[in-house]
Scaffold this motif. Sequence first.
Motif, PDB file in Angstrom:
ATOM      1  N   LEU A 230     -74.823  36.339  64.942  1.00 56.90           N
ATOM      2  CA  LEU A 230     -73.465  36.500  65.459  1.00 56.90           C
ATOM      3  C   LEU A 230     -72.817  35.161  65.792  1.00 56.90           C
ATOM      4  CD1 LEU A 230     -73.866  39.607  67.829  1.00 56.90           C
ATOM      5  CD2 LEU A 230     -72.872  39.542  65.530  1.00 56.90           C
ATOM      6  N   ASN A 231     -73.649  34.161  66.056  1.00 52.01           N
ATOM      7  CA  ASN A 231     -73.121  32.831  66.373  1.00 52.01           C
ATOM      8  C   ASN A 231     -73.165  31.895  65.165  1.00 52.01           C
ATOM      9  OD1 ASN A 231     -72.419  32.524  69.430  1.00 52.01           O
ATOM     10  ND2 ASN A 231     -74.252  33.820  69.371  1.00 52.01           N
ATOM     11  N   HIS A 232     -73.263  32.503  63.967  1.00 55.13           N
ATOM     12  CA  HIS A 232     -73.054  31.794  62.694  1.00 55.13           C
ATOM     13  C   HIS A 232     -74.096  30.709  62.415  1.00 55.13           C
ATOM     14  CE1 HIS A 232     -69.389  33.712  63.936  1.00 55.13           C
ATOM     15  NE2 HIS A 232     -69.016  32.721  64.714  1.00 55.13           N
ATOM     16  N   ILE A 233     -75.332  30.922  62.880  1.00 53.31           N
ATOM     17  CA  ILE A 233     -76.362  29.903  62.690  1.00 53.31           C
ATOM     18  C   ILE A 233     -76.979  29.975  61.293  1.00 53.31           C
ATOM     19  CG2 ILE A 233     -78.646  29.156  63.500  1.00 53.31           C
ATOM     20  CD1 ILE A 233     -77.769  29.853  66.320  1.00 53.31           C
ATOM     21  N   GLY A 234     -77.024  31.176  60.708  1.00 55.46           N
ATOM     22  CA  GLY A 234     -77.633  31.304  59.397  1.00 55.46           C
ATOM     23  C   GLY A 234     -77.663  32.749  58.936  1.00 55.46           C
ATOM     24  N   ILE A 235     -78.559  33.021  57.976  1.00 53.74           N
ATOM     25  CA  ILE A 235     -78.732  34.368  57.416  1.00 53.74           C
ATOM     26  C   ILE A 235     -79.962  34.984  58.067  1.00 53.74           C
ATOM     27  CG2 ILE A 235     -79.216  35.684  55.318  1.00 53.74           C
ATOM     28  CD1 ILE A 235     -77.791  33.451  53.748  1.00 53.74           C
ATOM     29  N   GLY A 236     -79.810  36.188  58.636  1.00 53.49           N
ATOM     30  CA  GLY A 236     -80.881  36.780  59.423  1.00 53.49           C
ATOM     31  C   GLY A 236     -81.485  38.035  58.823  1.00 53.49           C
ATOM     32  N   VAL A 237     -82.764  38.223  59.098  1.00 51.14           N
ATOM     33  CA  VAL A 237     -83.470  39.464  58.747  1.00 51.14           C
ATOM     34  C   VAL A 237     -83.312  40.419  59.917  1.00 51.14           C
ATOM     35  CG1 VAL A 237     -85.685  40.511  58.177  1.00 51.14           C
ATOM     36  CG2 VAL A 237     -85.146  38.215  57.335  1.00 51.14           C
ATOM     37  N   LEU A 238     -82.588  41.529  59.688  1.00 51.99           N
ATOM     38  CA  LEU A 238     -82.263  42.462  60.758  1.00 51.99           C
ATOM     39  C   LEU A 238     -82.451  43.899  60.293  1.00 51.99           C
ATOM     40  CD1 LEU A 238     -78.989  40.770  62.067  1.00 51.99           C
ATOM     41  CD2 LEU A 238     -81.085  41.095  63.410  1.00 51.99           C
ATOM     42  N   PRO A 239     -82.724  44.816  61.222  1.00 49.97           N
ATOM     43  CA  PRO A 239     -82.816  46.237  60.859  1.00 49.97           C
ATOM     44  C   PRO A 239     -81.453  46.797  60.494  1.00 49.97           C
ATOM     45  CG  PRO A 239     -83.028  45.953  63.236  1.00 49.97           C
ATOM     46  CD  PRO A 239     -83.044  44.580  62.643  1.00 49.97           C
ATOM     47  N   ASP A 240     -81.416  47.681  59.510  1.00 47.99           N
ATOM     48  CA  ASP A 240     -80.126  48.161  59.007  1.00 47.99           C
ATOM     49  C   ASP A 240     -79.395  49.082  59.966  1.00 47.99           C
ATOM     50  OD1 ASP A 240     -81.744  50.370  58.788  1.00 47.99           O
ATOM     51  OD2 ASP A 240     -81.364  50.729  56.666  1.00 47.99           O
ATOM     52  N   TYR A 241     -80.057  49.538  61.058  1.00 43.79           N
ATOM     53  CA  TYR A 241     -79.326  50.394  62.000  1.00 43.79           C
ATOM     54  C   TYR A 241     -78.231  49.637  62.736  1.00 43.79           C
ATOM     55  CZ  TYR A 241     -82.808  48.566  65.396  1.00 43.79           C
ATOM     56  OH  TYR A 241     -83.625  47.768  66.168  1.00 43.79           O
ATOM     57  N   LEU A 242     -78.214  48.327  62.612  1.00 44.23           N
ATOM     58  CA  LEU A 242     -77.164  47.535  63.261  1.00 44.23           C
ATOM     59  C   LEU A 242     -75.826  47.646  62.560  1.00 44.23           C
ATOM     60  CD1 LEU A 242     -79.127  44.255  64.031  1.00 44.23           C
ATOM     61  CD2 LEU A 242     -78.291  45.912  65.681  1.00 44.23           C
ATOM     62  N   THR A 243     -75.821  48.071  61.297  1.00 38.98           N
ATOM     63  CA  THR A 243     -74.570  48.060  60.533  1.00 38.98           C
ATOM     64  C   THR A 243     -73.535  49.018  61.115  1.00 38.98           C
ATOM     65  OG1 THR A 243     -75.503  49.692  59.002  1.00 38.98           O
ATOM     66  CG2 THR A 243     -75.706  47.375  58.400  1.00 38.98           C
ATOM     67  N   ALA A 244     -73.977  50.083  61.780  1.00 39.49           N
ATOM     68  CA  ALA A 244     -73.019  51.018  62.364  1.00 39.49           C
ATOM     69  C   ALA A 244     -72.297  50.412  63.559  1.00 39.49           C
ATOM     70  CB  ALA A 244     -73.730  52.306  62.783  1.00 39.49           C
ATOM     71  N   ASP A 245     -72.991  49.582  64.342  1.00 41.44           N
ATOM     72  CA  ASP A 245     -72.396  48.985  65.540  1.00 41.44           C
ATOM     73  C   ASP A 245     -71.807  47.604  65.284  1.00 41.44           C
ATOM     74  OD1 ASP A 245     -73.090  51.207  67.063  1.00 41.44           O
ATOM     75  OD2 ASP A 245     -75.087  50.417  67.491  1.00 41.44           O
ATOM     76  N   PHE A 246     -72.229  46.958  64.193  1.00 40.08           N
ATOM     77  CA  PHE A 246     -71.700  45.636  63.831  1.00 40.08           C
ATOM     78  C   PHE A 246     -71.255  45.679  62.371  1.00 40.08           C
ATOM     79  CE2 PHE A 246     -74.725  45.062  67.257  1.00 40.08           C
ATOM     80  CZ  PHE A 246     -74.072  44.216  68.128  1.00 40.08           C
TER      81      PHE A 246
END
Length: 303
Positions: A230-246
């Motif tokens: 979120l602070n634009h540091i790089g490309i992150g490995v994240l769980p896809d359940y975040l796409t609904a809230d972000f």
Amino acid sequence: MDWDKLRIFHAVADAGSLTHAGDTLRLSQSAVSRQIRALEESLGTTLFHRHARGLILTEQGELLFDATSTMARKLESAAARIRDSESEVFGELKVTTTMGFGTLWLAPRLIKLYDRYPDLKIDLMLEERVLDLPMREADVAIRMKEPSQADLIRKRLMNIRMRLYASPEYLERSGTPTRLEELSGHRLICQNPATPQVTAGAELSNKLLSYDIPSSLTVNNYFGVLQAVLNHIGIGVLPDYLTADFPFLVRVLPEIESVDVPVFLAYPEELRQSRRVAAFRDFVQEEVIAYRRRQSDVITTAD
């Protein structure tokens, strides 16, 4: 055997002190001491070693404390079921799940549950260690794999996958990779593969880190990974359940993702009739349905 003496013994063993146990029981130290002596006499054994730092259980005391601990858990369970027989949902509910799912998906949604049941007290325990539900370390668990214990009621909630995401600002500044080899020109953010986490996430992170990536940021939980993205540091490995809230996060290299990770809700068979557990279970299932709907909307919009 005198139940009252056992109750006092358990409090003393738990506190390691006659004084502290007396404060909890609202009894004088001398009254507690008399009850312990009487119990030792009735059993014909010594239950505590007296030490300058407090009381230490003898081998016989340890055996009795194990028994009273089991009794206390069963009494607590019975009390909970009795309270749950009332029409209102109230009291404490111990919920355990992983740090990532608890902070990023569950906790932000709990306000809706509290609005519905304002007298509910939730003890949310976030850790990767699997707590023992039959031993009542927790009442309900949301786990990233199917529970192996046979005496648990379990419900499959969803499947998740670990994927690559970045902020629009980062991609505008650094460009969007179109091939896996192009990650070498970007900073990778992921959980440290050595930290406790779901196997699928660790495997994906290990795979990506094996490429020639000169700069990376590893964190010990997905909350930290998200904050860095979120602070634009790089490309992150994240769980896809975040796409609904972000929904503004951009998926990078769509062909790169982990295998499915099943998410299960589980609780002990003995809590089947618990109103608190049922209220939490129904709430989570409703939120999963709403999450799936929002996720579908995000995918449709992206298409």
